[in-house]
Design a protein around this motif. Structure first.
Motif: not given
Length: 370
Positions: A84-104
């Motif tokens: 994974l690239t740095r950009q992918q890690i930032i998006v998939w490790n930090l920002r997307l989980p926050r969105i998924l938790v918010g949706a749940l």
């Protein structure tokens, strides 16, 4: 002539069902649009900014989306894929989980609010007002303070605390039956007592970091939400949502009133407690990962009911979509409104929910009964 009237009644009922379903479609499409827009904004802005096109391509990168290694890392706790690239890690490790938790969390709070409002036939009912949130929150705060290693089973502990709080509220309100006013007053009393105990626990916390995390949790926040929180909340959310949609017929009968439901052969009190248990589990799944977020369970069912009507299946379906859209959108506002300072999302929902609740009070003449 009688057959003609019966046929006309059936046609009218079919037309009403189609009209309500079409309105639900509007709620779903609008919610998904808000959710998608909020996702792109949440992914794009931050200490590592991305252009909108870059954010879109990173979220929907086929190499990442269809990688078994990524899904094992996200949902099974495996190591982060090295490619994974740095950009992918930032998006998939930090920002997307926050969105998924918010949706749940949004889905859980909205659906549980709808369940409690139907069970009590009280428009003022919500996990927060009925004391369920404070009961679950007290147990979660005790766990965070003294038993941090038990995080994976936190929703179970929160469900126990929320269930005990609801039983206590029901027992206090019971007097040859319950009434909307007594349930609300009992919920306020129980919530106040449990809230005081929560604040008292801070005097027993020696670690400043734990104290700050607990304070943020009491305000309701998604700041530290990651894949671990997704793994904690997801299974309980799936179970609670599945159970909620299996009792929609019972919910429709309860809306007729206790006397009518009893005359139809329903064991009213047993059904009420069973459905309340589903609401408690749903609330616990949200509180365990995001803390005490108020007003979502109160205002989302109202908004959906005003659009699609009181049919339980349509109401729960609308809450399932509008709750995540509202909470993720509020979290974007909490994160970007005073950037680089991030507000707890519970502050935003309180600012929005308070005026909306006052609007309901001014608009409705018989506020207090569904």
């Amino acid at each position: 002539m009688a057959k003609a009237f019966d046929r006309l009644a059936k046609l009218r009922a079919a037309g009403a069902d189609w009209y309500a379903t079409s309105k639900l479609g509007l709620v779903v499409v609008g919610s998904l649009a808000v959710l998608l827009g909020s996702t792109i904004l949440q992914v794009s802005f931050g200490a590592y900014p991305l252009a909108l096109g870059e954010a879109w391509n990173t979220v929907f990168d086929a190499q990442v989306v269809f990688s078994p290694d990524v899904w094992r890392w996200a949902f099974l706790g495996a190591n982060v894929p090295e490619w994974l690239t740095r950009q992918q890690i930032i998006v998939w490790n930090l920002r997307l989980p926050r969105i998924l938790v918010g949706a749940l969390v949004g889905a859980n709070l909205a659906v549980s609010g709808a369940l409690f409002q139907i069970v009590t036939r009280n428009e003022l009912a919500s996990p927060y007002i009925l004391g369920v949130s404070d009961g679950a929150g007290l147990v979660v705060l005790l766990t965070l303070t003294f038993f941090y290693g038990l995080m994976p089973v936190l929703p179970l502990f929160a469900a126990i605390g929320g269930g005990l709080a609801f039983l206590l509220v029901y027992a206090i309100a019971w007097k040859n039956g319950t009434s909307p006013v007594r349930l609300v007053l009992a919920g306020v009393v129980v919530g106040s007592v449990f809230g005081s105990v929560q604040r008292a626990l801070f005097f027993f916390i020696d670690d400043l970091g734990v104290a700050m995390a607990a304070q943020a949790w009491l305000s309701g926040t998604l700041m530290n939400a990651g894949w671990e929180e997704v793994r904690i909340a997801l299974p309980f959310t799936v179970i609670a949502m599945a159970l909620a949609f299996t009792v929609t017929q019972e919910l429709d009968v309860l809306l007729l009133g206790a006397d009518r439901a009893d005359s139809l052969g329903m064991p009213v009190e047993k059904v009420r407690f069973a459905i309340a248990g589903i609401g408690v589990l749903s609330t616990a799944a949200a509180i365990a990962v995001a803390g005490l977020i108020g007003f979502v369970g109160l205002i989302v069912p109202h908004m959906v009911r005003n659009i699609v009507g009181s049919d339980s299946k349509l109401l729960l379906a609308g809450c399932l979509f509008l709750g995540p859209a509202l909470l993720v959108g509020a979290d974007v506002g909490a994160r970007l409104a005073l950037s680089p300072v991030q507000l707890p999302v519970g502050v935003i929902t309180g600012i929005v929910g308070g005026p909306y609740f006052l609007y309901l009070m001014r608009k409705k003449t018989n506020l207090g009964e569904v």
